[in-house]
Design a protein around this motif. Structure first.
Motif, PDB file in Angstrom:
ATOM      1  N   TRP A 134       0.811  -1.222   0.000  1.00  0.00           N
ATOM      2  CA  TRP A 134       0.000   0.000   0.000  1.00  0.00           C
ATOM      3  C   TRP A 134       0.840   1.266   0.000  1.00  0.00           C
ATOM      4  N   GLY A 135       2.159   1.149   0.233  1.00  0.00           N
ATOM      5  CA  GLY A 135       3.008   2.327   0.247  1.00  0.00           C
ATOM      6  C   GLY A 135       3.025   2.994   1.608  1.00  0.00           C
ATOM      7  N   GLN A 136       4.017   3.826   1.796  1.00  0.00           N
ATOM      8  CA  GLN A 136       4.164   4.519   3.078  1.00  0.00           C
ATOM      9  C   GLN A 136       3.255   5.734   3.190  1.00  0.00           C
ATOM     10  N   ASP A 137       2.965   6.353   2.060  1.00  0.00           N
ATOM     11  CA  ASP A 137       2.167   7.576   2.050  1.00  0.00           C
ATOM     12  C   ASP A 137       0.834   7.290   1.389  1.00  0.00           C
ATOM     13  N   SER A 138      -0.206   7.967   1.864  1.00  0.00           N
ATOM     14  CA  SER A 138      -1.534   7.770   1.280  1.00  0.00           C
ATOM     15  C   SER A 138      -1.580   8.218  -0.172  1.00  0.00           C
ATOM     16  N   GLU A 140       0.710   7.533  -2.424  1.00  0.00           N
ATOM     17  CA  GLU A 140       1.338   6.548  -3.288  1.00  0.00           C
ATOM     18  C   GLU A 140       0.308   5.571  -3.823  1.00  0.00           C
ATOM     19  N   MET A 141       0.588   5.087  -5.030  1.00  0.00           N
ATOM     20  CA  MET A 141      -0.288   4.097  -5.645  1.00  0.00           C
ATOM     21  C   MET A 141       0.073   2.717  -5.116  1.00  0.00           C
ATOM     22  N   PRO A 142      -0.895   1.942  -4.610  1.00  0.00           N
ATOM     23  CA  PRO A 142      -0.593   0.570  -4.187  1.00  0.00           C
ATOM     24  C   PRO A 142      -0.082  -0.246  -5.365  1.00  0.00           C
ATOM     25  N   MET A 143       0.867  -1.155  -5.077  1.00  0.00           N
ATOM     26  CA  MET A 143       1.500  -1.929  -6.139  1.00  0.00           C
ATOM     27  C   MET A 143       1.761  -3.341  -5.652  1.00  0.00           C
ATOM     28  N   LEU A 144       1.585  -4.302  -6.543  1.00  0.00           N
ATOM     29  CA  LEU A 144       1.868  -5.695  -6.204  1.00  0.00           C
ATOM     30  C   LEU A 144       3.378  -5.905  -6.165  1.00  0.00           C
ATOM     31  N   ILE A 145       3.836  -6.555  -5.083  1.00  0.00           N
ATOM     32  CA  ILE A 145       5.251  -6.850  -4.894  1.00  0.00           C
ATOM     33  C   ILE A 145       5.417  -8.359  -4.853  1.00  0.00           C
ATOM     34  N   GLN A 146       6.368  -8.863  -5.632  1.00  0.00           N
ATOM     35  CA  GLN A 146       6.600 -10.301  -5.656  1.00  0.00           C
ATOM     36  C   GLN A 146       7.425 -10.715  -4.447  1.00  0.00           C
ATOM     37  N   LYS A 147       6.980 -11.761  -3.776  1.00  0.00           N
ATOM     38  CA  LYS A 147       7.672 -12.325  -2.634  1.00  0.00           C
ATOM     39  C   LYS A 147       8.445 -13.552  -3.098  1.00  0.00           C
ATOM     40  N   LYS A 148       9.761 -13.560  -2.870  1.00  0.00           N
ATOM     41  CA  LYS A 148      10.594 -14.658  -3.304  1.00  0.00           C
ATOM     42  C   LYS A 148      10.520 -15.806  -2.305  1.00  0.00           C
ATOM     43  N   GLN A 163       2.666 -10.993   7.986  1.00  0.00           N
ATOM     44  CA  GLN A 163       1.694 -10.341   8.837  1.00  0.00           C
ATOM     45  C   GLN A 163       0.896  -9.334   8.030  1.00  0.00           C
ATOM     46  N   PRO A 164      -0.375  -9.176   8.329  1.00  0.00           N
ATOM     47  CA  PRO A 164      -1.155  -8.180   7.582  1.00  0.00           C
ATOM     48  C   PRO A 164      -0.618  -6.797   7.825  1.00  0.00           C
ATOM     49  N   PRO A 165      -0.673  -5.959   6.820  1.00  0.00           N
ATOM     50  CA  PRO A 165      -0.162  -4.592   6.984  1.00  0.00           C
ATOM     51  C   PRO A 165      -0.970  -3.854   8.028  1.00  0.00           C
ATOM     52  N   PRO A 166      -0.368  -2.831   8.610  1.00  0.00           N
ATOM     53  CA  PRO A 166      -1.102  -2.084   9.638  1.00  0.00           C
ATOM     54  C   PRO A 166      -2.364  -1.464   9.081  1.00  0.00           C
ATOM     55  N   THR A 167      -3.348  -1.398   9.916  1.00  0.00           N
ATOM     56  CA  THR A 167      -4.638  -0.861   9.499  1.00  0.00           C
ATOM     57  C   THR A 167      -4.499   0.601   9.117  1.00  0.00           C
ATOM     58  N   ARG A 168      -5.037   0.962   7.950  1.00  0.00           N
ATOM     59  CA  ARG A 168      -4.977   2.336   7.473  1.00  0.00           C
ATOM     60  C   ARG A 168      -6.365   2.943   7.535  1.00  0.00           C
TER      61      ARG A 168
END
Length: 491
Positions: A134-138, A140-148, A163-168
């Protein structure tokens, strides 16, 4: 037989088990009967793993997780489908990308542990995993990140569950006095639950994956304003993942179902629909919006400059220049319109003063309506005073001068301009020539000039809009034609 010494000094014999292929049929049957789970005759068959969109349990090899701490959407899709529909996945799931990751991960693995892996170990199916960042700043555009994934001694993925990202923007909890006693239950006011600010992102990603699998996206089928917002958001997401060629036709198909309502919306917001039509590769929407934009140009330049591809701006400017050149040629012909006497001579003040005045009135009207108005004198005075007083705000720029309205009047003819009252006022300027008979003859000659002008401006009266103009005309020209080779996405 293989013998091993036990703790008591005796030998314990272990028989090498035969492979399942040589076991007796009766032993296999007894084993199946012994381990067969109990079936319910009332509840039907046991649970069967899902193998359809959005989770293909048996055949899927790309896991995608979209979660924001309040809710979660999981997809298990296919590499083949994703790479065919989106350039983002084509690059991320490519062999070059995978080999780059494998080389870096293999350097960090323990060679002793790798040596202990049996040669005959079954090769597990390769899987990929993406999570939405989801990005650090509101902003920013959320983007899919590949997990190796990290391979273990026994195969599989050793990466701990993320872990689920912190609630925004967590919605505020209900008020403390919301739950009341049963005695006041009838007067209970149900609190409105705030909408999740990330709902649009969940919807857009779900729509994108649905289109990949040839499912219709969930877009508003009734309210065209809502449908526009949803389609615009979906196209922006598709642009990020390089999948406009797949998403665009679906958006085009959905909006075209609105038919007449769509053309009216485009007439209200042509720059917005021009950008949408360009992203969706919609020839119908792009052409309709382009006719409006060119007809009003340069009115919408601020809404398009820097927000649309340069080839589109170049196309607009080229089409607008073509219209201006056509108008210039037609204006020259209009100023040359004249009348002739019964002997075929061009009217002049000496051979027919009244008819010459009719020609003069038409030319004067044409000059006044096709020439931009002079700059107001107050602008200079304000500019002089502003040099002495820096707090004085400058005057707003005058509106864009568009001669399309004038040519529309010329194309309509009749009483749309230079009507009875105007002719009457003009003749009364010279009382010696004003009479009822002269007024009728004057109006007939004006009508003759109007008919000639109407024929001259016909090239500008062509209409290439799908919009039904019988409900009301437009104050600008709609004669811009978009040919197949004009579409900026055609190669």
């Amino acid at each position: 037989m293989v013998s091993y010494p036990d703790s008591q000094g005796a030998e314990r014999s272990l028989a090498i088990r035969r492979p399942p292929s040589v076991q007796s049929h009766s032993s296999r049957a007894s084993t199946v009967r012994r381990h067969r789970p109990h079936r319910s005759h009332f509840g039907g068959s046991s649970y069967t793993p899902q193998n359809e969109f959005p989770v293909f349990t048996h055949t899927g090899d790309v896991e995608i997780v979209i979660a924001n701490g309040r809710k979660e959407q999981r997809y298990l899709l296919h590499k083949l489908i994703l790479t065919q529909c989106a350039g983002f996945f084509e690059a991320g799931l490519s062999e070059e990308w995978a080999n780059a990751g494998d080389q870096s991960s293999s350097q960090n693995q323990n060679p002793v542990a790798l040596a202990r892996i049996p040669n005959g170990a079954p090769h597990e199916k390769k899987r990929w995993k993406y999570e939405l960042d989801w990005g650090q700043d509101s902003g920013e555009m959320p983007m899919l990140i590949q997990k190796k994934p990290q391979a273990t001694l026994f195969g599989g993925d050793a990466t701990p569950p993320s872990q689920p990202p912190p609630t925004r923007n967590k919605p505020p909890p209900p008020q403390a006095g919301f739950f009341r006693s049963m005695a006041n239950f009838s007067s209970l006011q149900v609190a409105t639950i705030p909408a999740d600010p990330d709902d649009d992102s969940f919807r857009d990603y779900d729509n994108m994956f649905r289109v990949f699998y040839n499912y219709p996206p969930t877009l508003d089928p009734i309210n065209i304003a809502n449908a526009y917002v949803e389609c615009k958001s979906l196209l922006a997401l598709a642009d990020m993942y390089d999948s406009l060629q797949v998403i665009g036709p679906r958006v085009d198909h959905h909006l075209l179902r609105f038919q007449g309502r769509l053309w009216k919306q485009i007439a209200k917001y042509p720059p917005s629909y021009l950008k949408l039509g360009y992203l969706a590769r919609s020839k119908a929407i792009f052409s309709e919006a382009m006719v409006h934009v060119v007809g009003q140009w340069p009115q919408g330049i601020n809404q398009l400059r820097g927000q649309i591809a340069d080839p589109v701006l170049e196309l607009i400017e080229d089409k607008a220049e073509e219209i201006e050149e056509l108008k210039a040629r037609i204006e020259v012909r209009l100023f040359r319109v004249t009348l002739t006497t019964s002997r075929g001579e061009r009217v002049t003040p000496s051979n027919n003063w009244l008819e010459w005045m009719a020609v003069s009135l038409f030319r004067q009207w044409l000059a006044e309506n096709t020439t931009p108005p002079p700059a107001p004198i107050l602008k200079t005075a304000r500019g002089a005073s502003s040099s002495r007083d820096d707090n004085t705000a400058p005057l707003p720029s005058p509106p864009t001068f568009n001669t399309g309205r004038v040519f529309k009047l010329l194309g309509a003819g009749g009483t749309s301009y230079l009507g009875h009252d105007e002719c009457k006022r003009f003749l009364r300027l010279n009382p010696d020539h004003y009479s009822r008979d002269n007024l009728k003859r004057f109006e007939r000659r004006i009508e003759e000039i109007k008919n000639k002008a109407k024929d001259i401006v016909k090239p500008l009266m062509r209409n290439f809009l799908e919009l039904d103009l019988r409900e009301g005309g437009l104050p600008y020209l709609t004669c811009t034609r978009i040919d197949p080779q004009d579409f900026p996405w055609e190669e």
